[in-house]
Design an enzyme around this catalytic site. Structure first.
Site, mmCIF file in Angstrom:
data_model
loop_
_atom_site.group_PDB
_atom_site.id
_atom_site.type_symbol
_atom_site.label_atom_id
_atom_site.label_comp_id
_atom_site.label_asym_id
_atom_site.label_seq_id
_atom_site.Cartn_x
_atom_site.Cartn_y
_atom_site.Cartn_z
ATOM 1 N N ARG A 15 0.955 -1.059 0.143
ATOM 2 C CA ARG A 15 -0.066 -0.040 -0.032
ATOM 3 C C ARG A 15 0.824 1.299 -0.002
ATOM 4 O O ARG A 15 2.015 1.270 0.456
ATOM 5 C CB ARG A 15 -0.896 0.119 1.210
ATOM 6 C CG ARG A 15 -2.163 -0.916 1.218
ATOM 7 C CD ARG A 15 -2.972 -0.859 2.431
ATOM 8 N NE ARG A 15 -2.272 -1.368 3.624
ATOM 9 C CZ ARG A 15 -1.820 -0.228 4.352
ATOM 10 N NH1 ARG A 15 -1.808 0.935 4.436
ATOM 11 N NH2 ARG A 15 -1.188 -0.753 5.457
ATOM 12 N N TYR A 44 -1.586 -3.734 -6.557
ATOM 13 C CA TYR A 44 -1.420 -4.542 -5.548
ATOM 14 C C TYR A 44 -2.416 -4.422 -4.314
ATOM 15 O O TYR A 44 -2.897 -3.209 -3.989
ATOM 16 C CB TYR A 44 -0.114 -3.905 -5.033
ATOM 17 C CG TYR A 44 0.296 -4.933 -3.795
ATOM 18 C CD1 TYR A 44 1.159 -6.037 -4.267
ATOM 19 C CD2 TYR A 44 0.083 -4.765 -2.675
ATOM 20 C CE1 TYR A 44 1.524 -7.112 -3.233
ATOM 21 C CE2 TYR A 44 0.747 -5.998 -1.562
ATOM 22 C CZ TYR A 44 1.185 -6.823 -2.157
ATOM 23 O OH TYR A 44 1.620 -7.620 -1.100
ATOM 24 N N LYS A 101 -9.767 -2.826 1.508
ATOM 25 C CA LYS A 101 -9.297 -1.518 2.620
ATOM 26 C C LYS A 101 -10.124 -0.220 2.195
ATOM 27 O O LYS A 101 -10.738 0.480 2.867
ATOM 28 C CB LYS A 101 -7.931 -1.115 2.520
ATOM 29 C CG LYS A 101 -7.135 -2.247 3.188
ATOM 30 C CD LYS A 101 -7.372 -2.593 4.444
ATOM 31 C CE LYS A 101 -6.967 -3.737 5.280
ATOM 32 N NZ LYS A 101 -5.588 -4.139 5.106
ATOM 33 N N HIS A 146 -10.533 -2.670 11.495
ATOM 34 C CA HIS A 146 -9.145 -3.388 10.990
ATOM 35 C C HIS A 146 -9.112 -4.567 11.970
ATOM 36 O O HIS A 146 -8.208 -4.207 12.698
ATOM 37 C CB HIS A 146 -8.071 -2.553 10.625
ATOM 38 C CG HIS A 146 -6.955 -3.328 10.048
ATOM 39 N ND1 HIS A 146 -5.825 -2.597 10.126
ATOM 40 C CD2 HIS A 146 -7.048 -4.002 9.184
ATOM 41 C CE1 HIS A 146 -4.849 -3.376 9.283
ATOM 42 N NE2 HIS A 146 -5.566 -4.313 8.777
ATOM 43 N N SER A 173 -1.367 -3.560 10.418
ATOM 44 C CA SER A 173 -0.940 -4.391 9.302
ATOM 45 C C SER A 173 0.405 -5.354 9.472
ATOM 46 O O SER A 173 1.261 -4.532 10.127
ATOM 47 C CB SER A 173 -0.488 -3.510 7.930
ATOM 48 O OG SER A 173 -1.702 -2.816 7.635
ATOM 49 N N CYS A 183 0.892 -7.405 11.754
ATOM 50 C CA CYS A 183 1.131 -7.444 13.270
ATOM 51 C C CYS A 183 0.404 -8.691 13.905
ATOM 52 O O CYS A 183 0.326 -8.734 15.173
ATOM 53 C CB CYS A 183 0.894 -6.281 14.017
ATOM 54 S SG CYS A 183 1.990 -4.783 13.633
ATOM 55 N N ASP A 219 -9.082 -9.889 8.944
ATOM 56 C CA ASP A 219 -8.610 -8.848 8.716
ATOM 57 C C ASP A 219 -9.715 -7.637 8.719
ATOM 58 O O ASP A 219 -9.258 -6.347 9.081
ATOM 59 C CB ASP A 219 -8.032 -8.499 7.122
ATOM 60 C CG ASP A 219 -7.243 -7.179 6.905
ATOM 61 O OD1 ASP A 219 -6.362 -7.161 7.651
ATOM 62 O OD2 ASP A 219 -7.617 -6.690 5.950
ATOM 63 N N ARG A 234 2.377 -12.155 -0.408
ATOM 64 C CA ARG A 234 1.025 -12.544 -0.004
ATOM 65 C C ARG A 234 0.566 -13.702 -0.381
ATOM 66 O O ARG A 234 0.963 -13.964 -1.807
ATOM 67 C CB ARG A 234 0.362 -11.328 -0.092
ATOM 68 C CG ARG A 234 0.307 -9.922 0.368
ATOM 69 C CD ARG A 234 -0.215 -9.709 1.801
ATOM 70 N NE ARG A 234 0.177 -8.584 2.850
ATOM 71 C CZ ARG A 234 -0.427 -8.077 3.722
ATOM 72 N NH1 ARG A 234 -1.570 -8.832 4.117
ATOM 73 N NH2 ARG A 234 0.312 -7.232 4.416
HETATM 74 P P1 GTP Z 1 -2.238 -7.619 7.484
HETATM 75 O O1 GTP Z 1 -2.696 -8.872 6.525
HETATM 76 O O2 GTP Z 1 -1.178 -6.847 6.877
HETATM 77 O O3 GTP Z 1 -3.381 -6.706 8.084
HETATM 78 O O4 GTP Z 1 -1.274 -8.491 8.622
HETATM 79 P P2 GTP Z 1 -1.690 -9.374 9.945
HETATM 80 O O5 GTP Z 1 -2.269 -8.520 11.243
HETATM 81 O O6 GTP Z 1 -2.707 -10.363 9.454
HETATM 82 O O7 GTP Z 1 -0.348 -10.092 10.332
HETATM 83 P P3 GTP Z 1 0.087 -11.612 10.302
HETATM 84 O O8 GTP Z 1 -0.701 -12.480 10.985
HETATM 85 O O9 GTP Z 1 -0.038 -12.083 8.893
HETATM 86 O O10 GTP Z 1 1.605 -11.429 10.899
HETATM 87 C C1 GTP Z 1 2.191 -10.790 10.321
HETATM 88 C C2 GTP Z 1 3.942 -11.130 11.039
HETATM 89 O O11 GTP Z 1 3.802 -11.232 12.342
HETATM 90 C C3 GTP Z 1 4.254 -12.713 10.346
HETATM 91 O O12 GTP Z 1 5.667 -12.561 10.058
HETATM 92 C C4 GTP Z 1 4.287 -13.384 11.525
HETATM 93 O O13 GTP Z 1 5.121 -14.630 11.730
HETATM 94 C C5 GTP Z 1 4.322 -12.468 12.722
HETATM 95 N N1 GTP Z 1 3.552 -12.871 14.028
HETATM 96 C C6 GTP Z 1 2.177 -13.172 14.197
HETATM 97 N N2 GTP Z 1 1.847 -13.386 15.412
HETATM 98 C C7 GTP Z 1 2.956 -13.487 16.050
HETATM 99 C C8 GTP Z 1 3.331 -13.687 17.582
HETATM 100 O O14 GTP Z 1 2.444 -14.360 18.078
HETATM 101 N N3 GTP Z 1 4.560 -13.479 17.897
HETATM 102 C C9 GTP Z 1 5.568 -12.963 17.171
HETATM 103 N N4 GTP Z 1 6.982 -12.949 17.487
HETATM 104 N N5 GTP Z 1 5.323 -12.801 15.679
HETATM 105 C C10 GTP Z 1 4.242 -13.067 15.238
HETATM 106 C C1 SPV Z 2 -2.888 -4.391 5.331
HETATM 107 O O1 SPV Z 2 -2.019 -3.825 4.862
HETATM 108 O O2 SPV Z 2 -3.421 -4.273 6.339
HETATM 109 C C2 SPV Z 2 -3.453 -5.510 4.240
HETATM 110 C C3 SPV Z 2 -2.742 -5.790 3.142
HETATM 111 O O3 SPV Z 2 -4.103 -6.308 4.743
HETATM 112 S S1 SPV Z 2 -3.571 -4.919 1.989
HETATM 113 O O4 SPV Z 2 -4.753 -5.613 1.509
HETATM 114 O O5 SPV Z 2 -2.643 -4.457 1.017
HETATM 115 O O6 SPV Z 2 -4.080 -3.690 2.765
HETATM 116 MN MN MN Z 3 -4.803 -5.710 7.002
#
Ligand code: GTP
Ligand code: SPV
Ligand code: MN
Length: 593
Positions: free
Chosen positions: A70, A198, A207, A227, A249, A251, A278, A366
């Protein structure tokens, strides 16, 4: 084909006159249509087939190397009054914005097909769901929208019945970062996006509609567009509590939404159900509770870090029928990213892998996959009324200061905790990574109006008769002196969720501190974890002096919203500041004495 809805036909005609496509295709969402699109993209190189033995019906897409995330600085909210967009958004006057972007759309679809993509955000028969139509010249976007939304004929039928829909116009344009904009016109319920193919820039249901336009609509209609992931936690007694959690994002939303309980919990009968990873739309029900739907139908998840040890459910989900974007390849054409076993041979840009060029997969690589493929997918994700939310959880990447978990004392305090959220930036957006910034409710890039008004909207749910969820804050990302994460995270996060649910039902104990209620070490099940005394102290400490500085900084942040900031939130910040000053006073006296 055309629609029975004149306003839709007129808009498609208008757009076609402006963009001059060679052909127009109205998407019906059928399997045949999807297969034909995939074949076409395979022929022209947009999609590269992956190993059909290990990954049946899976494809790799390599986006333009300058188009991998983004772009917040090019994302605008165009309201008549700039104060309605607020200091949290980039703004342009609607007339100027239309003129600027329409000039880029002129003739941009020559030689291309214009796809009309009707979609429904949420279960097709849910009163909470809302529909939109995306016009795009990207077959990759169409294929992704088919996975991520309820796309096609049933959505079009609902749009024709209701007569209203969010208009989203998208073109990849020239994929030129200097000719790239993602513009929102909340007062017109419309979106215009050009120059990027993207994710959140281009899949306009996600979003742009479900959060930026959605949050704007939610404010005037009395609901919340957030979110947040939605997860169901079933205890050994068979009761399921639904938790909604907002993390910025990259996290941890996808990971928490499909976590696998630690062994002891599995044996005891705990189960986890995935509703969404999400986005969450919440609306007050007749019973005073907040009821939530996941407006999406698929996951657009972060690949790097996803593995059999961190997220086996995600690994099972993406074993077939998945589109991968910007991952690396192994010698036998399997998708690969950092965190997986094996070795990459080709990097995300298609070059022979060389560590000197950086990671093999792009850090924001992704996967796009249907939510139904997740082993923990819940039938309740299709429930028209949604699921009742017991707890709302906020969290971010905080290497220091913020404890593993705490509970807000009431709704207003919880709104402050959400508004005060901070997190280190990630690769999900372009720009520096690892910089601490305030990201209220994880909505900084996604709130379609002034954050001051948004906080007031949150506070407005606290009404007589409301049975609101309890609000918590978590931090999986606290680091020790060795620079490593102190908390094991992932499946073990269920231990924290168990306490959260226990607090909701009244079963779990807690200790009051100036920042909220914390579990005592006996209140949290830590059996089987190897955490030494020092780690525990780090995870549960509340350093009053450091927190006083944090809350003062939160005060300065709240000031940036000027007269749009609700006084109730300012009062709450001052209450916490006073409690901290009192807690810190004995410590300071001791130091002085
Ligand atoms: P968006 O799709 O961007 O909104 O992201 P999201 O919030 O769904 O994040 P996602 O679950 O994909 O995690 C992103 C990164 O954080 C990955 O590399 C995970 O491995 C890491 N991660 C997720 N949960 C944990 C946790 O409990 N501990 C740690 N240390 N890392 C974590
Ligand atoms: C984020 O960035 O929080 C995502 C990926 O979930 S996107 O669809 O690019 O916003
Ligand atoms: Mn997101």
């Amino acid at each position: 084909m055309a629609s029975q809805l004149e306003s839709l036909n007129r808009w498609v005609d208008e757009v076609a006159r402006l963009t001059e496509p060679d052909a127009i295709h109205w998407c019906d969402g059928s399997d045949e249509e999807y297969r034909a699109l995939i074949e076409q993209m395979q022929r022209d190189g947009t999609l590269i087939p992956l190993n059909p033995k290990t990954h049946p019906n899976c494809w790799l897409h390599r986006s333009h190397p300058s188009d991998v995330a983004r772009v917040e600085h090019l994302t605008l909210v165009c309201t008549s009054d700039p104060a309605d967009a607020g200091p949290n958004n980039h703004w342009m006057a609607p007339a100027d914005a239309h003129a600027k972007i329409d000039a880029l759309f002129a003739g941009c679809m020559k030689g291309r097909t214009l796809y009309v993509v009707p979609y429904c955000m949420g279960p097709i028969d849910s009163p909470i769901s809302r529909c939109g139509v995306e016009i795009t010249d990207s077959p990759y976007v169409v294929a992704n929208m088919r996975i991520m939304t309820r796309m096609g004929a049933p959505a079009l039928a609902r749009i024709e019945r209701e007569g209203t829909f969010v208009k989203g116009l998208h073109s990849i344009g020239e994929l030129d970062p200097d000719k790239r904009f993602i513009m929102h016109f909340p007062e017109e319920l419309s979106i215009k996006s050009i120059g990027s193919g993207y994710g959140g820039n281009a899949l306009l249901g996600k979003k742009c509609h479900a959060l930026r336009i959605g949050s704007y609509q939610a404010r005037s209609e009395g609901w919340l567009a957030e979110h947040m992931l939605i997860v169901g936690i079933q205890n050994p007694q068979g009761e399921t509590h639904y938790v909604a959690a907002a993390f910025p994002s990259a996290c941890g939303k996808t990971n928490l939404a499909m976590l696998i309980p630690p062994e002891g919990y599995r044996e005891a009968g705990w189960k986890v159900w995935t509703i969404g990873d999400d986005i969450c739309w919440m609306t007050p029900g007749e019973d005073g509770r907040l009821w939530a739907i996941n407006p999406e139908a698929g996951f657009f998840g972060v690949a790097p870090g996803t593995s059999a040890s961190t997220n086996p459910n995600a690994m099972a989900t993406i074993a077939r029928d998945t589109i991968f974007t910007n991952v690396a390849l192994t010698a036998d054409d399997q998708p690969w990213w950092e965190g997986l076993p094996g070795t990459p041979v080709t990097d995300w840009q298609g070059r022979p892998y060389d560590p000197a060029n950086g990671p093999a997969a792009h850090p924001n690589a992704r996967f796009t996959v249907s939510a139904r493929q997740c082993p923990t997918w819940s039938e309740q994700a299709e429930a028209a009324q949604g699921v009742p939310i017991s707890a709302i959880v906020f969290g971010g990447r905080r290497p220091s200061l913020v404890p593993l978990v705490f509970e807000a004392r009431d709704w207003a305090h919880g709104v402050l905790v959400g508004a005060a959220m901070g997190s280190e930036t990630t690769a999900a957006a372009t720009g520096a990574v690892g910089v601490l910034r305030r990201d209220s409710m994880a909505m900084k890039p996604f709130c379609g109006y002034n954050y001051g008004d948004y906080f007031a909207h949150w506070l407005s749910f606290d009404q007589p008769g409301a049975r609101l969820p309890k609000i918590f804050h978590v931090n999986w990302f606290r680091k020790g002196e060795d620079g490593k994460f102190v908390w094991p995270g992932f499946g073990d996060n269920l231990r924290v969720l168990e306490w959260i649910i226990g607090r909701c039902s009244g079963a779990a104990g807690a200790t009051e501190t100036p920042i909220g209620f914390l579990p005592g070490t006996d209140d949290l099940n830590l059996a089987g974890l190897e955490l030494d005394a020092r780690a525990l102290a780090t995870l549960f400490e509340v350093d009053a002096a450091a927190w006083a500085a944090e809350v003062a900084d939160i005060g300065r942040y709240l000031d940036s919203f000027g007269d749009r900031l609700p006084e109730r939130l300012r009062d709450e910040q001052q209450r916490v500041a006073a409690a901290l000053a009192q807690a810190d006073a004995p410590a300071r006296e001791a130091a002085a004495g």
